[in-house]
Design a protein around this motif. Structure first.
Motif, PDB file in Angstrom:
ATOM      1  N   PRO A 186      63.741  15.894 104.842  1.00  0.00           N
ATOM      2  CA  PRO A 186      63.826  17.158 104.094  1.00  0.00           C
ATOM      3  C   PRO A 186      64.887  17.175 103.005  1.00  0.00           C
ATOM      4  N   GLN A 187      65.861  16.263 103.058  1.00  0.00           N
ATOM      5  CA  GLN A 187      66.889  16.224 102.021  1.00  0.00           C
ATOM      6  C   GLN A 187      66.530  15.299 100.868  1.00  0.00           C
ATOM      7  N   MET A 188      65.405  14.592 100.981  1.00  0.00           N
ATOM      8  CA  MET A 188      65.039  13.591  99.987  1.00  0.00           C
ATOM      9  C   MET A 188      64.066  14.167  98.960  1.00  0.00           C
ATOM     10  N   ALA A 189      64.331  13.887  97.690  1.00  0.00           N
ATOM     11  CA  ALA A 189      63.394  14.228  96.618  1.00  0.00           C
ATOM     12  C   ALA A 189      62.456  13.042  96.425  1.00  0.00           C
ATOM     13  N   PHE A 190      61.187  13.251  96.720  1.00  0.00           N
ATOM     14  CA  PHE A 190      60.184  12.183  96.621  1.00  0.00           C
ATOM     15  C   PHE A 190      59.565  12.179  95.227  1.00  0.00           C
ATOM     16  N   SER A 191      59.453  11.012  94.643  1.00  0.00           N
ATOM     17  CA  SER A 191      58.695  10.882  93.407  1.00  0.00           C
ATOM     18  C   SER A 191      57.210  10.876  93.755  1.00  0.00           C
ATOM     19  N   ARG A 192      56.375  11.072  92.740  1.00  0.00           N
ATOM     20  CA  ARG A 192      54.934  11.002  92.989  1.00  0.00           C
ATOM     21  C   ARG A 192      54.549   9.616  93.485  1.00  0.00           C
ATOM     22  N   ALA A 193      55.171   8.588  92.913  1.00  0.00           N
ATOM     23  CA  ALA A 193      54.847   7.216  93.326  1.00  0.00           C
ATOM     24  C   ALA A 193      55.195   6.997  94.792  1.00  0.00           C
ATOM     25  N   GLN A 194      56.314   7.550  95.246  1.00  0.00           N
ATOM     26  CA  GLN A 194      56.704   7.400  96.650  1.00  0.00           C
ATOM     27  C   GLN A 194      55.731   8.126  97.567  1.00  0.00           C
ATOM     28  N   LEU A 195      55.269   9.306  97.150  1.00  0.00           N
ATOM     29  CA  LEU A 195      54.310  10.043  97.966  1.00  0.00           C
ATOM     30  C   LEU A 195      52.964   9.338  97.985  1.00  0.00           C
ATOM     31  N   ILE A 196      52.555   8.782  96.847  1.00  0.00           N
ATOM     32  CA  ILE A 196      51.313   8.011  96.806  1.00  0.00           C
ATOM     33  C   ILE A 196      51.390   6.861  97.802  1.00  0.00           C
ATOM     34  N   GLU A 197      52.498   6.118  97.793  1.00  0.00           N
ATOM     35  CA  GLU A 197      52.631   4.965  98.689  1.00  0.00           C
ATOM     36  C   GLU A 197      52.649   5.404 100.150  1.00  0.00           C
ATOM     37  N   ALA A 198      53.335   6.511 100.436  1.00  0.00           N
ATOM     38  CA  ALA A 198      53.456   6.969 101.819  1.00  0.00           C
ATOM     39  C   ALA A 198      52.144   7.527 102.359  1.00  0.00           C
ATOM     40  N   VAL A 199      51.369   8.207 101.511  1.00  0.00           N
ATOM     41  CA  VAL A 199      50.183   8.916 101.984  1.00  0.00           C
ATOM     42  C   VAL A 199      48.889   8.169 101.674  1.00  0.00           C
ATOM     43  N   TRP A 200      48.754   7.662 100.452  1.00  0.00           N
ATOM     44  CA  TRP A 200      47.515   6.974 100.073  1.00  0.00           C
ATOM     45  C   TRP A 200      47.602   5.467 100.309  1.00  0.00           C
ATOM     46  N   GLY A 201      48.812   4.929 100.374  1.00  0.00           N
ATOM     47  CA  GLY A 201      48.981   3.501 100.614  1.00  0.00           C
ATOM     48  C   GLY A 201      49.370   2.763  99.353  1.00  0.00           C
ATOM     49  N   ALA A 202      50.075   1.644  99.520  1.00  0.00           N
ATOM     50  CA  ALA A 202      50.574   0.871  98.389  1.00  0.00           C
ATOM     51  C   ALA A 202      49.461   0.288  97.538  1.00  0.00           C
ATOM     52  N   ALA A 203      48.273   0.111  98.123  1.00  0.00           N
ATOM     53  CA  ALA A 203      47.162  -0.500  97.389  1.00  0.00           C
ATOM     54  C   ALA A 203      46.417   0.495  96.514  1.00  0.00           C
ATOM     55  N   TRP A 204      46.745   1.786  96.637  1.00  0.00           N
ATOM     56  CA  TRP A 204      46.007   2.801  95.877  1.00  0.00           C
ATOM     57  C   TRP A 204      46.302   2.659  94.393  1.00  0.00           C
ATOM     58  N   VAL A 205      45.259   2.778  93.568  1.00  0.00           N
ATOM     59  CA  VAL A 205      45.403   2.702  92.123  1.00  0.00           C
ATOM     60  C   VAL A 205      44.718   3.916  91.522  1.00  0.00           C
ATOM     61  N   GLY A 206      45.440   4.666  90.693  1.00  0.00           N
ATOM     62  CA  GLY A 206      44.836   5.840  90.080  1.00  0.00           C
ATOM     63  C   GLY A 206      45.908   6.725  89.480  1.00  0.00           C
ATOM     64  N   ASP A 207      45.532   7.933  89.128  1.00  0.00           N
ATOM     65  CA  ASP A 207      46.418   8.882  88.479  1.00  0.00           C
ATOM     66  C   ASP A 207      47.351   9.515  89.518  1.00  0.00           C
TER      67      ASP A 207
END
Length: 254
Positions: free
Chosen positions: A193-214
Motif C-alpha cells: 500500500p505504500q508503493m506507487a506502481f507504474s503501469r509497466a509494473q502493474l502489467i507485469e504483476a497482473v498480465w505477466g512479463a510476456a504481455w505485449v500491448g498498450d
C-alpha cells in the motif's frame, strides 16, 4: 450451434491448458477452427460457437476458464455477450475485434474483458496472452512477507476489506463482485500500500512479463475498479493516481 472439439492428439502434449476449458465465440468458421486447434494443442477442452445468443447459453453450460470472444457477432454482439457473461462467470475474456478505433476497445474492456487483440493477429500471440494470464499468481504465497508485501490475511482500508486468499472483497460489509483482472489489480496494489506502481509494473504483476500491448489497458481496468468501489478519481479513497508514475493504494479515507 455450439460444438465440442476433441482433446489434443498424440504429438501435442498438454501445456498450460491441461484440465481447463475454453470457449471460442467467432462467426468466421475457419478462424474459429484455427483458434480451437491451437487451444486443443495447449491441452484445453474446447467448445466453439458462432452466435452471440448461443454463446451466453453455452458459457453457462460449460463454465469455461477462458473465453475468446469476437466483437462482431450475429445475434448478440461481443459487448453484450461479455456484459451478460460477467453476471455469472469470472472466466478470462479475450476480445477479438476487426475495428482499430480505441473507443471499441475501451467499451469492450469496460464490460469486463481482460484483454483484446485486433485482427489480423497471430494465433501464437493469442496463446501467449492466454497462457500468461493463466500463470498469474492468484495470491501471495502463504507466510511470505518479501519486499514489504502485506501478509495473506484480510487487508482493511477504511470500509474496504480485501481477502487475497479467499478472493473476496467487501465494501461497507457488502460483497463487491470483481472480475479476475480487477481483483488481481486490487490485490497487487493492496499488497504494497505504500508503493506507487507504474503501469509497466502493474502489467507485469497482473498480465505477466510476456504481455505485449498498450499499457493504458491498466487505466481502463482501474477506472472500472473505481466505479465498482464507488471511488471518485477526484477525491479517491482506495486507488490514488500518482502523477507521472501510476497508481497506489489509498487509506480508505478521502
Amino acid at each position: 450451434m455450439a460444438q465440442n472439439s476433441a482433446a489434443a492428439g498424440p504429438g501435442h502434449p498438454a501445456t498450460d491448458g491441461a484440465g481447463r476449458r475454453a470457449l471460442v465465440v467467432e462467426d468466421e468458421v475457419p478462424l474459429a477452427t484455427l483458434l480451437a486447434s491451437y487451444l486443443e494443442r495447449a491441452g484445453f477442452d474446447v467448445t466453439v460457437t458462432h452466435d452471440g445468443t448461443e454463446a451466453v447459453r453455452t458459457c453457462r453450460e460449460v463454465d469455461p476458464d477462458v473465453v475468446v470472444l469476437d466483437l462482431g457477432l450475429p445475434g448478440l454482439d461481443g459487448i453484450e455477450v461479455c456484459r451478460q457473461v460477467r453476471t455469472f462467470s469470472d472466466a478470462y475474456v479475450v476480445m477479438l475485434t476487426a475495428r482499430s478505433e480505441e473507443v471499441d476497445t475501451l467499451i469492450g474492456l469496460s464490460v469486463g474483458a481482460d484483454d483484446y487483440l485486433t485482427k489480423p493477429f497471430s494465433p501464437r500471440e493469442l496463446m501467449a496472452r492466454i497462457q500468461a494470464m493463466l500463470r498469474r499468481p492468484r495470491a501471495p504465497q502463504p507466510g511470505r512477507l518479501d519486499d514489504g508485501v502485506m501478509p495473506d490475511t484480510s487487508r482493511e482500508f477504511g470500509p474496504l476489506t480485501v481477502d487475497p486468499v479467499g478472493r473476496d472483497v467487501w465494501l461497507d460489509g457488502e460483497p463487491v463482485a470483481l472480475t479476475r483482472t480487477e481483483f488481481d489489480l486490487l490485490t497487487t496494489l493492496s499488497g504494497r500500500p505504500q508503493m506507487a506502481f507504474s503501469r509497466a509494473q502493474l502489467i507485469e504483476a497482473v498480465w505477466g512479463a510476456a504481455w505485449v500491448g498498450d499499457e493504458h489497458l491498466v487505466d481502463v481496468h482501474i477506472g472500472h475498479l473505481r466505479r465498482k468501489l464507488g471511488d471518485d478519481a477526484a477525491r479517491p479513497r482506495f486507488i490514488r493516481t500518482v502523477r507521472g508514475v501510476g497508481y497506489r493504494m489509498g487509506t480508505g479515507h478521502p
